[in-house]
Enzyme design. Structure first.
Site, PDB file in Angstrom:
ATOM      1  N   ASP A  29     -97.651  28.265  62.815  1.00  0.00           N
ATOM      2  CA  ASP A  29     -97.548  29.345  61.843  1.00  0.00           C
ATOM      3  C   ASP A  29     -98.883  29.490  61.101  1.00  0.00           C
ATOM      4  OD1 ASP A  29     -94.883  30.784  60.292  1.00  0.00           O
ATOM      5  OD2 ASP A  29     -96.803  30.753  59.226  1.00  0.00           O
ATOM      6  N   ILE A  30     -99.298  30.729  60.895  1.00  0.00           N
ATOM      7  CA  ILE A  30    -100.590  30.992  60.255  1.00  0.00           C
ATOM      8  C   ILE A  30    -100.569  30.601  58.775  1.00  0.00           C
ATOM      9  CG2 ILE A  30    -100.211  33.386  59.467  1.00  0.00           C
ATOM     10  CD1 ILE A  30    -102.919  34.073  60.831  1.00  0.00           C
ATOM     11  N   HIS A  99     -87.655  34.559  66.373  1.00  0.00           N
ATOM     12  CA  HIS A  99     -88.414  33.309  66.402  1.00  0.00           C
ATOM     13  C   HIS A  99     -87.663  32.219  65.645  1.00  0.00           C
ATOM     14  CE1 HIS A  99     -89.749  35.772  63.006  1.00  0.00           C
ATOM     15  NE2 HIS A  99     -89.886  34.633  62.330  1.00  0.00           N
ATOM     16  N   HIS A 101     -88.240  28.773  63.522  1.00  0.00           N
ATOM     17  CA  HIS A 101     -89.212  27.962  62.790  1.00  0.00           C
ATOM     18  C   HIS A 101     -88.867  26.488  62.994  1.00  0.00           C
ATOM     19  CE1 HIS A 101     -90.751  31.227  59.979  1.00  0.00           C
ATOM     20  NE2 HIS A 101     -89.620  31.781  60.379  1.00  0.00           N
TER      21      HIS A 101
HETATM   22  P1  5GP Z   1     -90.061  35.282  59.291  1.00  0.00           P
HETATM   23  O1  5GP Z   1     -90.121  35.442  57.798  1.00  0.00           O
HETATM   24  O2  5GP Z   1     -90.137  36.627  59.996  1.00  0.00           O
HETATM   25  O3  5GP Z   1     -88.954  34.424  59.760  1.00  0.00           O
HETATM   26  O4  5GP Z   1     -91.380  34.473  59.644  1.00  0.00           O
HETATM   27  C1  5GP Z   1     -92.547  35.035  60.132  1.00  0.00           C
HETATM   28  C2  5GP Z   1     -93.592  33.940  60.169  1.00  0.00           C
HETATM   29  O5  5GP Z   1     -94.681  34.382  60.964  1.00  0.00           O
HETATM   30  C3  5GP Z   1     -94.166  33.611  58.787  1.00  0.00           C
HETATM   31  O6  5GP Z   1     -93.952  32.227  58.512  1.00  0.00           O
HETATM   32  C4  5GP Z   1     -95.649  33.957  58.915  1.00  0.00           C
HETATM   33  O7  5GP Z   1     -96.498  33.061  58.234  1.00  0.00           O
HETATM   34  C5  5GP Z   1     -95.884  33.928  60.429  1.00  0.00           C
HETATM   35  N1  5GP Z   1     -96.895  34.846  60.900  1.00  0.00           N
HETATM   36  C6  5GP Z   1     -97.035  36.152  60.580  1.00  0.00           C
HETATM   37  N2  5GP Z   1     -98.072  36.700  61.234  1.00  0.00           N
HETATM   38  C7  5GP Z   1     -98.599  35.702  62.001  1.00  0.00           C
HETATM   39  C8  5GP Z   1     -99.706  35.660  62.908  1.00  0.00           C
HETATM   40  O8  5GP Z   1    -100.401  36.630  63.151  1.00  0.00           O
HETATM   41  N3  5GP Z   1     -99.945  34.466  63.508  1.00  0.00           N
HETATM   42  C9  5GP Z   1     -99.188  33.345  63.276  1.00  0.00           C
HETATM   43  N4  5GP Z   1     -99.512  32.229  63.916  1.00  0.00           N
HETATM   44  N5  5GP Z   1     -98.140  33.361  62.415  1.00  0.00           N
HETATM   45  C10 5GP Z   1     -97.855  34.528  61.790  1.00  0.00           C
END
Ligand code: 5GP
Length: 118
Positions: A29-30, A99, A101
């Site tokens: 995760d970034i 996705h 985590h």
């Molecule tokens: P969600 O809130 O949709 O479950 O999580 C999305 C996750 O994707 C977040 O933890 C965010 O930091 C990560 N994320 C968003 N854009 C990118 C990216 O371009 N690269 C990576 N490696 N992670 C990302």
């Protein structure tokens, strides 16, 4: 609908990829919330958990098994970790490509803040 995760899977966008097979791609995760924070993403585009079909059952299993393998490789299997899938607004989903985590490497505390009871 394409997201940044589709571009990471295809190699168009950069990421720290830690695992890839015919079913899933996993990358760091970034913006990590713990020492280990890896996203396990199906190579097939599925927007949210709401969009899963019966035919995706094995794919969801592949996601969990990839996370299990990665947890062992990260050295966090013994002490434990958390697997999270956010769905839509109230679930806190930001990227609309399904996705999982994988989060660990420190005590994570309560899963969700409790509703006030007093
Ligand atoms: P969600 O809130 O949709 O479950 O999580 C999305 C996750 O994707 C977040 O933890 C965010 O930091 C990560 N994320 C968003 N854009 C990118 C990216 O371009 N690269 C990576 N490696 N992670 C990302």
């Amino acid at each position: 609908m394409s997201t940044i995760f589709s571009k990471i899977i295809s190699g168009e966008a950069p990421a720290d990829i830690v695992y890839k097979d015919e079913h899933v791609t996993a990358f760091r995760d970034i913006n990590p919330v713990a020492p280990t924070h890896i996203l396990v993403v199906p190579n097939k585009f599925i927007s949210t958990v709401n969009d899963l079909e019966q035919e995706d059952a094995a794919l969801v299993g592949q996601m969990v098994l990839a996370a299990k393998k990665l947890a062992a490789e990260e050295g966090i299997a013994e002490q434990g970790y958390r697997l999270i899938i956010n769905c839509n607004r109230d679930g806190g989903q930001v990227v609309f490509h399904l996705h999982l985590h994988l989060i660990g490497g420190r005590p994570l505390g309560p899963m969700v803040r409790r509703l006030k009871t007093d």
